[in-house]
Write an enzyme that holds these catalytic residues in place. Structure first.
Site, PDB file in Angstrom:
ATOM      1  N   CYS A  26      -5.658  36.315  75.700  1.00 42.84           N
ATOM      2  CA  CYS A  26      -6.676  36.983  74.865  1.00 42.84           C
ATOM      3  C   CYS A  26      -8.102  36.609  75.264  1.00 42.84           C
ATOM      4  CB  CYS A  26      -6.441  36.672  73.394  1.00 42.84           C
ATOM      5  SG  CYS A  26      -4.895  37.375  72.803  1.00 42.84           S
ATOM      6  N   HIS A  44     -13.354  38.785  70.104  1.00 43.13           N
ATOM      7  CA  HIS A  44     -11.976  39.215  70.363  1.00 43.13           C
ATOM      8  C   HIS A  44     -11.384  39.698  69.038  1.00 43.13           C
ATOM      9  CE1 HIS A  44      -7.864  39.404  71.418  1.00 43.13           C
ATOM     10  NE2 HIS A  44      -7.515  38.315  70.752  1.00 43.13           N
ATOM     11  N   ASN A 102      -4.549  44.025  68.225  1.00 41.86           N
ATOM     12  CA  ASN A 102      -4.961  43.003  69.190  1.00 41.86           C
ATOM     13  C   ASN A 102      -4.526  43.472  70.582  1.00 41.86           C
ATOM     14  OD1 ASN A 102      -5.265  40.772  70.808  1.00 41.86           O
ATOM     15  ND2 ASN A 102      -4.313  39.323  69.371  1.00 41.86           N
TER      16      ASN A 102
HETATM   17  O1  UT7 Z   1      -5.232  36.794  69.981  1.00 44.27           O
HETATM   18  C1  UT7 Z   1      -5.234  35.440  69.653  1.00 44.27           C
HETATM   19  C2  UT7 Z   1      -4.017  35.000  69.105  1.00 44.27           C
HETATM   20  N1  UT7 Z   1      -3.522  35.522  67.881  1.00 44.27           N
HETATM   21  C3  UT7 Z   1      -4.102  35.372  66.701  1.00 44.27           C
HETATM   22  O2  UT7 Z   1      -5.242  35.030  66.591  1.00 44.27           O
HETATM   23  C4  UT7 Z   1      -3.266  35.550  65.477  1.00 44.27           C
HETATM   24  C5  UT7 Z   1      -3.476  34.438  64.521  1.00 44.27           C
HETATM   25  N2  UT7 Z   1      -2.685  34.483  63.336  1.00 44.27           N
HETATM   26  C6  UT7 Z   1      -2.798  35.480  62.400  1.00 44.27           C
HETATM   27  O3  UT7 Z   1      -3.544  36.424  62.582  1.00 44.27           O
HETATM   28  C7  UT7 Z   1      -1.996  35.353  61.132  1.00 44.27           C
HETATM   29  O4  UT7 Z   1      -1.471  34.059  61.016  1.00 44.27           O
HETATM   30  C8  UT7 Z   1      -0.842  36.401  61.012  1.00 44.27           C
HETATM   31  C9  UT7 Z   1      -1.442  37.761  60.792  1.00 44.27           C
HETATM   32  C10 UT7 Z   1      -0.009  36.373  62.266  1.00 44.27           C
HETATM   33  C11 UT7 Z   1       0.026  36.058  59.809  1.00 44.27           C
HETATM   34  O5  UT7 Z   1      -0.740  35.985  58.627  1.00 44.27           O
HETATM   35  P1  UT7 Z   1      -0.543  34.760  57.615  1.00 44.27           P
HETATM   36  O6  UT7 Z   1      -1.418  35.024  56.484  1.00 44.27           O
HETATM   37  O7  UT7 Z   1      -0.768  33.486  58.402  1.00 44.27           O
HETATM   38  O8  UT7 Z   1       0.955  34.951  57.146  1.00 44.27           O
HETATM   39  P2  UT7 Z   1       2.211  33.981  57.349  1.00 44.27           P
HETATM   40  O9  UT7 Z   1       2.592  33.855  58.774  1.00 44.27           O
HETATM   41  O10 UT7 Z   1       1.950  32.726  56.592  1.00 44.27           O
HETATM   42  O11 UT7 Z   1       3.315  34.801  56.585  1.00 44.27           O
HETATM   43  C12 UT7 Z   1       3.252  35.018  55.187  1.00 44.27           C
HETATM   44  C13 UT7 Z   1       4.483  35.755  54.736  1.00 44.27           C
HETATM   45  C14 UT7 Z   1       5.781  35.125  55.212  1.00 44.27           C
HETATM   46  O12 UT7 Z   1       6.730  35.259  54.180  1.00 44.27           O
HETATM   47  P3  UT7 Z   1       7.069  34.012  53.219  1.00 44.27           P
HETATM   48  O13 UT7 Z   1       7.550  32.943  54.152  1.00 44.27           O
HETATM   49  O14 UT7 Z   1       5.774  33.664  52.561  1.00 44.27           O
HETATM   50  O15 UT7 Z   1       8.098  34.572  52.311  1.00 44.27           O
HETATM   51  C15 UT7 Z   1       6.198  35.995  56.377  1.00 44.27           C
HETATM   52  O16 UT7 Z   1       7.595  36.010  56.571  1.00 44.27           O
HETATM   53  O17 UT7 Z   1       4.462  37.087  55.278  1.00 44.27           O
HETATM   54  C16 UT7 Z   1       5.727  37.352  55.926  1.00 44.27           C
HETATM   55  N3  UT7 Z   1       5.475  38.266  57.034  1.00 44.27           N
HETATM   56  C17 UT7 Z   1       5.475  39.600  56.899  1.00 44.27           C
HETATM   57  N4  UT7 Z   1       5.699  40.409  55.838  1.00 44.27           N
HETATM   58  C18 UT7 Z   1       5.596  41.733  56.031  1.00 44.27           C
HETATM   59  C19 UT7 Z   1       5.204  37.965  58.328  1.00 44.27           C
HETATM   60  N5  UT7 Z   1       5.009  39.087  59.038  1.00 44.27           N
HETATM   61  C20 UT7 Z   1       5.177  40.121  58.180  1.00 44.27           C
HETATM   62  C21 UT7 Z   1       5.096  41.510  58.312  1.00 44.27           C
HETATM   63  N6  UT7 Z   1       5.318  42.273  57.223  1.00 44.27           N
HETATM   64  N7  UT7 Z   1       4.806  42.112  59.490  1.00 44.27           N
END
Ligand code: UT7
Length: 323
Positions: free
Chosen positions: A113, A250, A280
């Site tokens: 990225c 980014h 992204n």
């Molecule tokens: O390009 C550079 C690299 N990448 C990034 O910069 C990405 C960095 N990370 C992020 O943008 C965020 O961490 C994400 C968007 C990937 C995730 O957001 P989050 O607020 O950190 O959510 P989380 O991973 O803590 O997940 C929260 C909940 C989980 O359920 P439980 O465990 O709370 O029941 C996940 O299983 O959301 C669930 N979840 C989803 N639900 C619906 C994860 N992905 C999805 C989805 N749809 N696609």
């Protein structure tokens, strides 16, 4: 002193636009979750047979046309990608051939990225050294090919696309009032590999592999790393969050972008956001955002633009330039 300046911008998105609702039919997700957690509303996905070098070539042609530069006048191509057409040769050489360029040098850089910031920095250093005169700097990706389409935690986040700029060397006064690239700052820390990586490769599995990410962990590191390299750019040039005109980060997640802008005191009306339309696109995201803001008239000659990225490795970096 010799500097490099941006003469033109170009970008290209595959025709197929995939909305959150469409993804919700394939995996257990919802438009509401994706929009709230990331800001993403749609992304573009390359058609079968449409490769990274094809997207890159189209973006490069548009940047050349915008710059009023002929392909034959380019003597350097630096292309950032994590999704090359082949393990080798470098995708940059395929773009070189497609553009009919037979002189100079073309090569890829791998910083995921952060790739565009690394490519721009590399090209700037070549041009500033006097070894080359005019460069194409490209970020191009087909991340759809390395996504695990069963994994809802990653497949909703990424998209395909390409962006490019034409850079030219010139003699500048050597002050921070100059046009051109005024400062660049790159970093990496390989201890973080497992937080964001692809689980395959020629020397490990012999396959291309799939993207794996501990999203929360990446998020936790992102804002601090972004802030560090921007603070470096400010210290090197004397510019600050009030005196820059545009912040073109980014585009991984709207929450990361707004948290970084708020921490740095950058007013949100100076932030170019495209994550809602592109997802992204890794190395393509910054040049896609630059081209979007250039074509809609937000970016203007004379303005000061700050770019930054953070990604797999970890890698991170910033660049500050006057248009
Ligand atoms: O390009 C550079 C690299 N990448 C990034 O910069 C990405 C960095 N990370 C992020 O943008 C965020 O961490 C994400 C968007 C990937 C995730 O957001 P989050 O607020 O950190 O959510 P989380 O991973 O803590 O997940 C929260 C909940 C989980 O359920 P439980 O465990 O709370 O029941 C996940 O299983 O959301 C669930 N979840 C989803 N639900 C619906 C994860 N992905 C999805 C989805 N749809 N696609």
């Amino acid at each position: 002193m010799r500097r490099s300046r941006i003469l033109g911008f170009g970008s290209y998105l595959p025709a197929n636009r995939v909305t959150n609702e469409e993804l919700a039919k394939r995996v257990d997700t919802s438009d509401e979750w994706i929009t709230q957690r990331t800001g993403i509303m749609a992304r573009h996905v390359a058609a079968e047979g449409e490769t990274t070098s094809m997207l890159a070539t189209k973006a490069a042609e548009r940047a050349l046309a915008d710059a009023g530069v002929k392909a034959e006048d380019i003597d350097l191509i630096v292309l950032a990608t994590a999704t090359p057409d082949y393990t080798f040769p470098a995708t940059a050489t395929q773009v070189q051939a497609a553009l009919g360029i037979t002189k100079g040098v073309a090569f890829d850089v791998a910083a995921v990225c952060s790739g565009f910031v690394f490519a721009l920095t590399t090209a700037d250093k070549f041009l500033a050294s006097g070894s080359h005169k005019r460069a194409l700097v490209i970020g191009a990706e087909t991340f759809s090919r390395i996504l695990d389409w069963e994994d809802r935690t990653t497949c909703v986040l990424f998209g395909d696309g390409a962006g490019a700029v034409v850079l030219e060397a010139f003699e500048a006064a050597g002050t921070n009032e100059d046009v051109g690239i005024l400062t660049t700052h790159l970093r990496s820390d390989g201890r973080h590999r497992e937080k964001l990586y692809v689980d395959g490769g020629p020397s490990t599995t012999g396959t291309a592999g799939h993207l794996r990410m501990e999203g929360k962990e990446v998020f936790k590191h992102a804002v601090g790393m972004i802030t560090d390299v921007i603070t470096d750019a400010y210290a090197a040039t004397g510019y600050n969050s009030s005196t820059i005109d545009w912040f073109v980060p980014h585009q991984a997640n709207r929450r990361i972008i707004t948290a970084s802008a708020e921490k740095l005191g950058i007013s949100l009306d100076k932030v170019v956001l495209t994550v809602q339309d592109h997802g992204n696109t890794s190395a393509a995201s910054i040049p896609l955002a630059l081209d979007t803001a250039w074509r809609d008239g937000r970016l203007k000659r004379g303005q000061v633009v700050l770019i930054e990225a953070m990604g797999g490795g970890f890698t991170w970096g910033s660049a500050l330039f006057r248009l």
